[in-house]
Design an enzyme around this catalytic site. Structure first.
Site, PDB file in Angstrom:
ATOM      1  N   ASN A 162       0.846  -1.181   0.000  1.00 39.54           N
ATOM      2  CA  ASN A 162       0.000   0.000   0.000  1.00 39.54           C
ATOM      3  C   ASN A 162       0.887   1.239   0.000  1.00 39.54           C
ATOM      4  OD1 ASN A 162      -2.385   1.572   0.264  1.00 39.54           O
ATOM      5  ND2 ASN A 162      -2.121   1.688   2.481  1.00 39.54           N
TER       6      ASN A 162
ATOM      7  N   HIS B 166       0.975   5.224   1.542  1.00 41.78           N
ATOM      8  CA  HIS B 166       0.319   6.111   2.499  1.00 41.78           C
ATOM      9  C   HIS B 166       0.932   7.507   2.387  1.00 41.78           C
ATOM     10  CE1 HIS B 166      -1.915   7.139   6.102  1.00 41.78           C
ATOM     11  NE2 HIS B 166      -0.851   7.834   6.457  1.00 41.78           N
TER      12      HIS B 166
ATOM     13  N   SER C 235       4.891   6.846   2.139  1.00 41.85           N
ATOM     14  CA  SER C 235       5.510   5.576   2.514  1.00 41.85           C
ATOM     15  C   SER C 235       4.854   4.439   1.752  1.00 41.85           C
ATOM     16  CB  SER C 235       5.307   5.311   4.025  1.00 41.85           C
ATOM     17  OG  SER C 235       5.669   6.427   4.812  1.00 41.85           O
TER      18      SER C 235
ATOM     19  N   ASP D  52      -2.089   0.881   8.578  1.00 44.33           N
ATOM     20  CA  ASP D  52      -0.852   1.529   8.113  1.00 44.33           C
ATOM     21  C   ASP D  52       0.340   1.198   8.997  1.00 44.33           C
ATOM     22  OD1 ASP D  52      -2.446   2.812   6.148  1.00 44.33           O
ATOM     23  OD2 ASP D  52      -2.961   4.378   7.567  1.00 44.33           O
TER      24      ASP D  52
END
Lengths: 205, 205
Positions: free
Chosen positions: B112, B114, B141, B150
């Site tokens: 992912n 972020h 990130s 996260d």
């Protein structure tokens, strides 16, 4: 000119970088007094060599409350004219939490440096925290001190790359180099009245 | 070659940057399928134009549990051979929390991006969080997805300066530019098996 008081507990390398910047006429502030809560702090000798007054307010064995201890600090600061009107207090490796009363009296006049990009890795051992987290970047933050733990408005932040080979020691060293650069810079901004605080945000003019 | 599945909810600008990098032969991975939880996601049209298969698994009105929804995702991923053995799943503005079962099945194979320097400003509206905090730097990130919010191991972080004039919009734009740079980079590292995860720390070889 403002009067500067610096609080230390050990070597006070950030104290040294600030005092040397003042000596080089890079910061228009009067280095009034260095206060240590430990009589054997190495920074005391360094400060004396640089011609700055030193005082010790031993915290070990002190029986009173945090507020009472801080009253002694305020008394010494006042003696050297580091006042809420005319002073700036820098924490430089000062290993004590300051009382809300002290913070309130010197509102937005106490600054600290923290070896991380706040709000990441507050508290102790920030470099180890960053490594344990697996952060790819870290750094340091000069900030005003409020009643919380490393929570006051940020003045300057500097970034450092975290390398895979970094240990707590090598990362600390890299961050410290940046600390010695941005802490005097922040003191200089404060001395020249260039910092405006609005809520949590600071503006540099 | 690995098979890539990308999960989107909207425009999927990070999806687009990854797909374009693949087109330019910059990433040795097969873009197998784009899955959206919304039938009107603009990214679906963009993916189709780029010649990539798209699927919709509508989440609105879905009556089952998060685990049941994710089972449908896994079914589609499997259909396109994006498997725990041979696949990579990228979240690109996918506005759903993935279930622990999904994360466990695709362990260290879901990544992912972020829009903050984690662990700072997790969750929603990170750019606003950074501004409200008064951070002087922020960034983005790319990280593996674990069961937390996260919190998985970080692969790459990029830094962006926060200017005093920045609004949520301008800061988001600056960060997005870095996102579009580091997300394809991270996918490329993964595709070339250059990332080693050891606890929370990742090593790039």
């Amino acid at each position: 000119m403002l009067n500067l008081g610096i609080l230390i507990s050990g070597r006070g390398s950030n104290m040294e970088s600030i005092l040397k910047s003042i000596k080089k006429k890079k910061i228009p502030i009067n280095p009034a007094v260095i206060i240590s809560n430990k009589s054997d702090a190495k920074g005391l000798g360094i400060a004396k060599k640089l011609g700055v007054a030193v005082e010790v307010i031993e915290s070990k064995g002190f029986k009173g409350s945090r507020t009472e201890y801080d009253k002694k600090i305020i008394k010494v600061l006042t003696k050297y004219k580091v006042t809420p009107k005319n002073g700036l207090v820098c924490l430089a490796g000062f290993m004590r939490i300051v009382s809300p009363e002290f913070v309130k009296k010197y509102r937005n006049r106490i600054i600290n440096i923290h070896p991380a990009l706040l709000p990441a890795f507050p508290g102790l051992n920030s470099q180890k925290q960053a490594l344990d987290y697996g952060a790819k970047v870290s750094g340091c933050s000069v900030h005003f001190v409020d009643a919380g733990m490393d929570t006051g408005p940020v003045i300057i932040q500097a970034v450092v790359k975290v390398d895979e080979k970094d240990t707590e020691k090598t990362l600390s060293k890299k961050i410290l180099k940046e600390e010695h650069r941005i802490y005097p810079e922040a003191v200089s901004l404060f001395a020249r009245k260039k910092i405006k605080v609005s809520g949590r945000r600071t503006k540099i003019s």
